[in-house]
Design a protein around this motif. Sequence first.
Motif, PDB file in Angstrom:
ATOM      1  N   ASN A  10       0.825  -1.213   0.000  1.00  0.00           N
ATOM      2  CA  ASN A  10       0.000   0.000   0.000  1.00  0.00           C
ATOM      3  C   ASN A  10       0.860   1.264   0.000  1.00  0.00           C
ATOM      4  O   ASN A  10       0.594   2.203  -0.761  1.00  0.00           O
ATOM      5  N   GLY A  11       1.890   1.288   0.834  1.00  0.00           N
ATOM      6  CA  GLY A  11       2.779   2.452   0.853  1.00  0.00           C
ATOM      7  C   GLY A  11       3.544   2.610  -0.445  1.00  0.00           C
ATOM      8  O   GLY A  11       3.827   3.738  -0.880  1.00  0.00           O
ATOM      9  N   LEU A  12       3.885   1.489  -1.089  1.00  0.00           N
ATOM     10  CA  LEU A  12       4.583   1.578  -2.375  1.00  0.00           C
ATOM     11  C   LEU A  12       3.669   2.094  -3.481  1.00  0.00           C
ATOM     12  O   LEU A  12       4.120   2.818  -4.375  1.00  0.00           O
ATOM     13  N   TYR A  13       2.405   1.723  -3.434  1.00  0.00           N
ATOM     14  CA  TYR A  13       1.459   2.309  -4.389  1.00  0.00           C
ATOM     15  C   TYR A  13       1.432   3.826  -4.230  1.00  0.00           C
ATOM     16  O   TYR A  13       1.432   4.578  -5.214  1.00  0.00           O
ATOM     17  N   ASP A  14       1.380   4.283  -2.987  1.00  0.00           N
ATOM     18  CA  ASP A  14       1.384   5.727  -2.730  1.00  0.00           C
ATOM     19  C   ASP A  14       2.662   6.366  -3.270  1.00  0.00           C
ATOM     20  O   ASP A  14       2.615   7.407  -3.939  1.00  0.00           O
ATOM     21  N   ALA A  15       3.805   5.753  -3.009  1.00  0.00           N
ATOM     22  CA  ALA A  15       5.078   6.293  -3.482  1.00  0.00           C
ATOM     23  C   ALA A  15       5.129   6.331  -5.000  1.00  0.00           C
ATOM     24  O   ALA A  15       5.542   7.330  -5.605  1.00  0.00           O
ATOM     25  N   HIS A  16       4.702   5.245  -5.634  1.00  0.00           N
ATOM     26  CA  HIS A  16       4.801   5.151  -7.091  1.00  0.00           C
ATOM     27  C   HIS A  16       3.893   6.159  -7.777  1.00  0.00           C
ATOM     28  O   HIS A  16       4.306   6.843  -8.724  1.00  0.00           O
ATOM     29  N   ARG A  17       2.673   6.290  -7.281  1.00  0.00           N
ATOM     30  CA  ARG A  17       1.732   7.234  -7.904  1.00  0.00           C
ATOM     31  C   ARG A  17       2.117   8.683  -7.604  1.00  0.00           C
ATOM     32  O   ARG A  17       1.731   9.592  -8.339  1.00  0.00           O
ATOM     33  N   SER A  18       2.893   8.888  -6.543  1.00  0.00           N
ATOM     34  CA  SER A  18       3.412  10.229  -6.229  1.00  0.00           C
ATOM     35  C   SER A  18       4.727  10.515  -6.946  1.00  0.00           C
ATOM     36  O   SER A  18       5.305  11.581  -6.749  1.00  0.00           O
ATOM     37  N   LYS A  19       5.221   9.557  -7.725  1.00  0.00           N
ATOM     38  CA  LYS A  19       6.495   9.681  -8.443  1.00  0.00           C
ATOM     39  C   LYS A  19       7.658   9.921  -7.473  1.00  0.00           C
ATOM     40  O   LYS A  19       8.529  10.769  -7.706  1.00  0.00           O
ATOM     41  N   ALA A  20       7.646   9.169  -6.385  1.00  0.00           N
ATOM     42  CA  ALA A  20       8.716   9.253  -5.393  1.00  0.00           C
ATOM     43  C   ALA A  20       9.768   8.194  -5.701  1.00  0.00           C
ATOM     44  O   ALA A  20       9.424   7.017  -5.844  1.00  0.00           O
ATOM     45  N   PRO A  21      11.042   8.572  -5.801  1.00  0.00           N
ATOM     46  CA  PRO A  21      12.088   7.588  -6.098  1.00  0.00           C
ATOM     47  C   PRO A  21      12.400   6.703  -4.892  1.00  0.00           C
ATOM     48  O   PRO A  21      13.212   7.043  -4.037  1.00  0.00           O
ATOM     49  N   VAL A  22      11.737   5.565  -4.839  1.00  0.00           N
ATOM     50  CA  VAL A  22      11.851   4.636  -3.711  1.00  0.00           C
ATOM     51  C   VAL A  22      12.305   3.277  -4.223  1.00  0.00           C
ATOM     52  O   VAL A  22      11.783   2.772  -5.225  1.00  0.00           O
ATOM     53  N   LEU A  23      13.260   2.674  -3.528  1.00  0.00           N
ATOM     54  CA  LEU A  23      13.671   1.309  -3.812  1.00  0.00           C
ATOM     55  C   LEU A  23      13.235   0.427  -2.655  1.00  0.00           C
ATOM     56  O   LEU A  23      13.542   0.718  -1.499  1.00  0.00           O
ATOM     57  N   ALA A  24      12.509  -0.643  -2.966  1.00  0.00           N
ATOM     58  CA  ALA A  24      12.054  -1.586  -1.953  1.00  0.00           C
ATOM     59  C   ALA A  24      12.831  -2.887  -2.090  1.00  0.00           C
ATOM     60  O   ALA A  24      12.957  -3.426  -3.192  1.00  0.00           O
ATOM     61  N   ILE A  25      13.363  -3.363  -0.965  1.00  0.00           N
ATOM     62  CA  ILE A  25      14.030  -4.664  -0.930  1.00  0.00           C
ATOM     63  C   ILE A  25      13.026  -5.675  -0.383  1.00  0.00           C
ATOM     64  O   ILE A  25      12.604  -5.588   0.773  1.00  0.00           O
ATOM     65  N   ALA A  26      12.616  -6.602  -1.260  1.00  0.00           N
ATOM     66  CA  ALA A  26      11.655  -7.625  -0.866  1.00  0.00           C
ATOM     67  C   ALA A  26      12.388  -8.949  -0.765  1.00  0.00           C
ATOM     68  O   ALA A  26      12.693  -9.588  -1.773  1.00  0.00           O
TER      69      ALA A  26
END
Length: 584
Positions: free
Chosen positions: A88-104
Amino acid sequence: MARTIADQLVDQLIDAGVDHIYGIVGDSLNPIVDAVRRSGGKAKGGIDWIHVRHEESAAFMAAAEAQLTGKLAVCAGSCGPGNLHLINGLYDAHRSKAPVLAIASHIPSAEIGSGYFQETHPERLFTECSNYCEQIATATQSPRVVNSAIRHALTGPGVSVVVISGDIAEFDAADPFPAFVPTAAPILVPAESDVRALAQAIDQAKNVAIFAGAGVEGAHDEVIAFAEHVKAPIGHSLRGKQWIQYDNPYDIGMTGLLGYGAAHAGIHDADLLLLLGTDFPYEQFLPDASKVVIGQVDTDASHLGRRVSVAHPVHGDVRATLHLLTEMVAEKKNRGFLDRMLKKHAKLLGSVVGTYTDVDTVTPIHPEFAISVIDDATADDAIVTADTGMGNVWQARYVTPGPNRRLIGSFIHGSMANALPHAIGAQVAYPGRQVVAIAGDGGLSMLLGELITAAVYRLPVKVFVFNNSTLGLVKLEMLVNGFPDFGVDVPGVDYAGVARAIGFRAERIEDPKLLQSAVANALAHDGPALVDIVTDPRALSLPPAISGEQVKGFALAMSKIVLTGGGAEAVAMARSNIRHLPGL
């Protein structure tokens, strides 16, 4: 050379400017967490681990940091449920065009496909909320995947996801990929023919209006100068507010359900509407293209014409486009339309935005009054986050933007519970700046555990809880659609008591006369502070332009409430909102 793939991954993140990771440790993630430990922490040129209480919050924190700094921010989750919580937080980041890298992190590589304990398929699950999602399987592949993930996150901008099993992370590292070297953001210059066609349409139009979105970031002065050149009032979206509303003599407010002022009238009464850097999604608030000529400027060509028919699309940077456009468009001399809209805006500000900000003796506390007190006391360079729902309304209408003040919210994804984790991410990124969270009691309760995160790290976040024991915006949505409100009210909770037990300085305020001192004390406190403001649950947010269907729906809902024995409730709601009604 790094000893393991995990060490190498951490070194690559350090080269990209990352100095902390938000997450929760877990067995499959342990090799990477241990590499973070051995990096020595930020103080020694390594990476810090920020231990959160929920992985969803970790992604929200990274999203806020990335939006504020423009740098890569990182979050992490262990296999299965751990990284699923990130989504859910990654959806928010992606749609906000925030440069985020997630390690899964993933289950042991040999067990993939066997229905193993906690098995999911993160390389499939995260594809919709990322620009890049790849699984690492070999030592040679690893540095290339990580390098690509960093590039995709920064240049998208948006989310990248690296999937890696714990046993793979412990492999000996291969030769490192060439070092990461950052690049500056490019400027997209539009085709001259497109700009010239738009210029000719502007010259032919008697009355021009501008509607500005987040894409006007960095072009404030150019937009103001062009508005002066063509005598155009300027409306804005919620995401555009912080970039264009301040120092703007042509401002006519915001349109949409959260809107205020004359923006709705301005963009509908113009002959030509110029959309600048906005992908405003609510077509019902935009004019009919058969009645108003529409031009649109955006760096993302996929945005052009997807909300409303656009006669003059321009694919380009707003600032670069306005430089060319100003040279081609003749200056307009007649200020009649502009002055009428500014006069209308001033009148409407008193009837919608200014209606309750002077109520300092009425209980329950009117939320408009509470947010105006907070806005007056907040620093000029503060970062203000807001929960989705009524928190967004109060931020949109009453928080005053400025050149150094930033506003953060889940403006596109529209998730609940974002304000507190966004505030924590902002405070980690800027420990010396004032960070204020406008939290609803519904949103705060959803990720309440992150108060512990703020207390553990002694982050001086200031949380103002608008505690009305109801989901206020959902209540309004029900009423305007003809439904009596149902399932939106919850028992009252003493959030100040909860926060105090966790380690916050906290006050609960029911008397409006005590609010100003409580806000000042919280802002002055050297550490985390919370003010639990008991606000009127019947206070509603009404847009400046109300349709006949909305009035009909509201009346129908009130009738249903009365007929089912809720006459007193209907009268109380009317009293709480009487000054919002037209003509009063």
